[in-house]
Design a protein around this motif. Structure first.
Motif, PDB file in Angstrom:
ATOM      1  N   SER A  61       0.855  -1.187   0.000  1.00 56.42           N
ATOM      2  CA  SER A  61       0.000   0.000   0.000  1.00 56.42           C
ATOM      3  C   SER A  61       0.894   1.241   0.000  1.00 56.42           C
ATOM      4  N   ILE A  62       0.282   2.397  -0.198  1.00 59.53           N
ATOM      5  CA  ILE A  62       1.055   3.644  -0.166  1.00 59.53           C
ATOM      6  C   ILE A  62       1.662   3.853   1.221  1.00 59.53           C
ATOM      7  N   LYS A  63       0.911   3.537   2.283  1.00 60.53           N
ATOM      8  CA  LYS A  63       1.481   3.651   3.622  1.00 60.53           C
ATOM      9  C   LYS A  63       2.680   2.724   3.785  1.00 60.53           C
ATOM     10  N   GLU A  64       2.580   1.531   3.223  1.00 60.95           N
ATOM     11  CA  GLU A  64       3.695   0.592   3.315  1.00 60.95           C
ATOM     12  C   GLU A  64       4.910   1.072   2.524  1.00 60.95           C
ATOM     13  N   VAL A  65       4.678   1.739   1.409  1.00 60.37           N
ATOM     14  CA  VAL A  65       5.791   2.329   0.661  1.00 60.37           C
ATOM     15  C   VAL A  65       6.473   3.392   1.530  1.00 60.37           C
ATOM     16  N   PHE A  66       5.679   4.217   2.189  1.00 59.88           N
ATOM     17  CA  PHE A  66       6.237   5.247   3.070  1.00 59.88           C
ATOM     18  C   PHE A  66       7.061   4.585   4.183  1.00 59.88           C
ATOM     19  N   GLN A  67       6.506   3.539   4.793  1.00 55.73           N
ATOM     20  CA  GLN A  67       7.234   2.823   5.841  1.00 55.73           C
ATOM     21  C   GLN A  67       8.530   2.225   5.290  1.00 55.73           C
ATOM     22  N   HIS A  68       8.472   1.716   4.076  1.00 53.90           N
ATOM     23  CA  HIS A  68       9.662   1.157   3.424  1.00 53.90           C
ATOM     24  C   HIS A  68      10.755   2.216   3.281  1.00 53.90           C
ATOM     25  N   LEU A  69      10.379   3.448   2.948  1.00 54.87           N
ATOM     26  CA  LEU A  69      11.376   4.525   2.856  1.00 54.87           C
ATOM     27  C   LEU A  69      12.038   4.757   4.211  1.00 54.87           C
ATOM     28  N   ILE A  70      11.239   4.744   5.262  1.00 57.25           N
ATOM     29  CA  ILE A  70      11.757   4.953   6.617  1.00 57.25           C
ATOM     30  C   ILE A  70      12.706   3.819   6.990  1.00 57.25           C
ATOM     31  N   ASP A  71      12.246   2.582   6.781  1.00 59.57           N
ATOM     32  CA  ASP A  71      13.062   1.420   7.156  1.00 59.57           C
ATOM     33  C   ASP A  71      14.359   1.358   6.359  1.00 59.57           C
ATOM     34  N   THR A  72      14.278   1.641   5.071  1.00 57.68           N
ATOM     35  CA  THR A  72      15.471   1.591   4.229  1.00 57.68           C
ATOM     36  C   THR A  72      16.465   2.666   4.644  1.00 57.68           C
ATOM     37  N   GLU A  73      15.979   3.838   4.989  1.00 55.31           N
ATOM     38  CA  GLU A  73      16.885   4.881   5.472  1.00 55.31           C
ATOM     39  C   GLU A  73      17.593   4.423   6.737  1.00 55.31           C
ATOM     40  N   ARG A  74      16.870   3.763   7.625  1.00 56.22           N
ATOM     41  CA  ARG A  74      17.495   3.255   8.850  1.00 56.22           C
ATOM     42  C   ARG A  74      18.630   2.281   8.517  1.00 56.22           C
ATOM     43  N   VAL A  75      18.354   1.355   7.620  1.00 55.26           N
ATOM     44  CA  VAL A  75      19.349   0.345   7.253  1.00 55.26           C
ATOM     45  C   VAL A  75      20.565   1.003   6.601  1.00 55.26           C
ATOM     46  N   ILE A 155      22.426   7.048  -1.675  1.00 50.80           N
ATOM     47  CA  ILE A 155      21.451   6.062  -2.155  1.00 50.80           C
ATOM     48  C   ILE A 155      20.088   6.296  -1.507  1.00 50.80           C
ATOM     49  N   VAL A 156      20.068   6.646  -0.236  1.00 48.39           N
ATOM     50  CA  VAL A 156      18.796   6.916   0.456  1.00 48.39           C
ATOM     51  C   VAL A 156      17.996   7.974  -0.293  1.00 48.39           C
ATOM     52  N   LEU A 157      18.654   9.043  -0.700  1.00 43.36           N
ATOM     53  CA  LEU A 157      17.956  10.146  -1.372  1.00 43.36           C
ATOM     54  C   LEU A 157      17.390   9.711  -2.716  1.00 43.36           C
ATOM     55  N   GLY A 158      18.158   8.966  -3.490  1.00 47.42           N
ATOM     56  CA  GLY A 158      17.672   8.475  -4.769  1.00 47.42           C
ATOM     57  C   GLY A 158      16.567   7.446  -4.600  1.00 47.42           C
ATOM     58  N   HIS A 159      16.679   6.631  -3.565  1.00 48.99           N
ATOM     59  CA  HIS A 159      15.669   5.613  -3.253  1.00 48.99           C
ATOM     60  C   HIS A 159      14.319   6.273  -2.967  1.00 48.99           C
ATOM     61  N   ASP A 160      14.338   7.369  -2.213  1.00 55.53           N
ATOM     62  CA  ASP A 160      13.096   8.110  -1.936  1.00 55.53           C
ATOM     63  C   ASP A 160      12.435   8.555  -3.241  1.00 55.53           C
ATOM     64  N   ILE A 161      13.217   9.156  -4.106  1.00 57.41           N
ATOM     65  CA  ILE A 161      12.687   9.661  -5.379  1.00 57.41           C
ATOM     66  C   ILE A 161      12.173   8.508  -6.229  1.00 57.41           C
ATOM     67  N   TRP A 162      12.916   7.419  -6.288  1.00 54.51           N
ATOM     68  CA  TRP A 162      12.525   6.223  -7.049  1.00 54.51           C
ATOM     69  C   TRP A 162      11.113   5.774  -6.659  1.00 54.51           C
ATOM     70  N   HIS A 163      10.884   5.655  -5.356  1.00 52.63           N
ATOM     71  CA  HIS A 163       9.580   5.150  -4.895  1.00 52.63           C
ATOM     72  C   HIS A 163       8.469   6.188  -5.020  1.00 52.63           C
ATOM     73  N   ILE A 164       8.788   7.444  -4.861  1.00 57.33           N
ATOM     74  CA  ILE A 164       7.769   8.479  -5.090  1.00 57.33           C
ATOM     75  C   ILE A 164       7.343   8.454  -6.551  1.00 57.33           C
ATOM     76  N   ASP A 165       8.283   8.282  -7.446  1.00 62.74           N
ATOM     77  CA  ASP A 165       7.940   8.172  -8.874  1.00 62.74           C
ATOM     78  C   ASP A 165       7.049   6.969  -9.136  1.00 62.74           C
ATOM     79  N   ILE A 166       7.322   5.846  -8.484  1.00 66.15           N
ATOM     80  CA  ILE A 166       6.482   4.651  -8.653  1.00 66.15           C
ATOM     81  C   ILE A 166       5.071   4.912  -8.126  1.00 66.15           C
ATOM     82  N   VAL A 167       4.971   5.555  -6.988  1.00 68.91           N
ATOM     83  CA  VAL A 167       3.639   5.868  -6.433  1.00 68.91           C
ATOM     84  C   VAL A 167       2.878   6.762  -7.395  1.00 68.91           C
ATOM     85  N   LYS A 168       3.532   7.781  -7.923  1.00 73.16           N
ATOM     86  CA  LYS A 168       2.869   8.680  -8.884  1.00 73.16           C
ATOM     87  C   LYS A 168       2.392   7.914 -10.117  1.00 73.16           C
TER      88      LYS A 168
END
Length: 172
Positions: A61-75, A155-168
């Motif tokens: 879901s979109i919420k899960e994508v948002f959570q994925h961004l948070i978790d990936t940044e942590r890692v 990579i974190v910054l590009g990863h955020d943009i990558w997933h925002i583009d997918i959501v759009k």
């Protein structure tokens, strides 16, 4: 330190897709500060009724994508930290799909996710501000390949943009 400074030897080719989303002139700290606003503005602009939408039943879901961004940044910030501290111990990968269900992202409010993101991003910025350019240049081993501390951070910054583009493209 800007994205253009990265050398190919600092990261596995797999991450090029994320890094190519970033302008060459993007500075690391400013990128984190601007990215914080951009990510929050994007997710808070989505209507509440769309936040649990999945474009296919097995997709996040979109919420899960948002959570994925948070978790990936942590890692990746953990990787950045360990590598910057010159820890040569190989760092393992992670299975992003196994992180989603226990995150319970769909049961969190958007405000909770935003708060979690803001706190996490502020911690990332604080970490980056504490590291020298020399620290960020150190190359360690992550997920079976070479990775510099600064590559992990970019990579974190590009990863955020990558997933925002997918959501759009697929969700909205």
């Amino acid at each position: 330190m800007i994205k253009q400074d990265l050398k190919q030897v600092e990261f596995n080719e797999y991450y090029s897709g994320y890094l190519n989303k970033l302008p060459d002139t993007l500075s690391l700290i400013k990128g984190y500060e601007k990215g914080k606003k951009d990510v929050i503005d994007f997710f808070t602009s989505i209507p509440e009724e769309k936040l649990t939408y999945r474009y296919l039943p097995e997709k996040w879901s979109i919420k899960e994508v948002f959570q994925h961004l948070i978790d990936t940044e942590r890692v990746f910030m953990y990787r950045c930290f360990r590598i910057a501290r010159k820890d040569a111990t190989p760092l393992s990968g992670f299975n992003q799909d196994t992180y989603i269900t226990p995150s319970r992202a769909d049961y969190k409010s958007l405000d909770q996710l935003v708060s979690e993101f803001e706190i996490n991003r502020s911690n990332s910025i604080s970490l980056l501000q504490s590291l020298s350019d020399e620290d960020l240049l150190f190359i360690g081993n992550s997920n079976g390949g070479a990775m510099s501390a600064r590559a992990a951070a970019f990579i974190v910054l590009g990863h955020d943009i990558w997933h925002i583009d997918i959501v759009k493209e697929r969700y909205l």
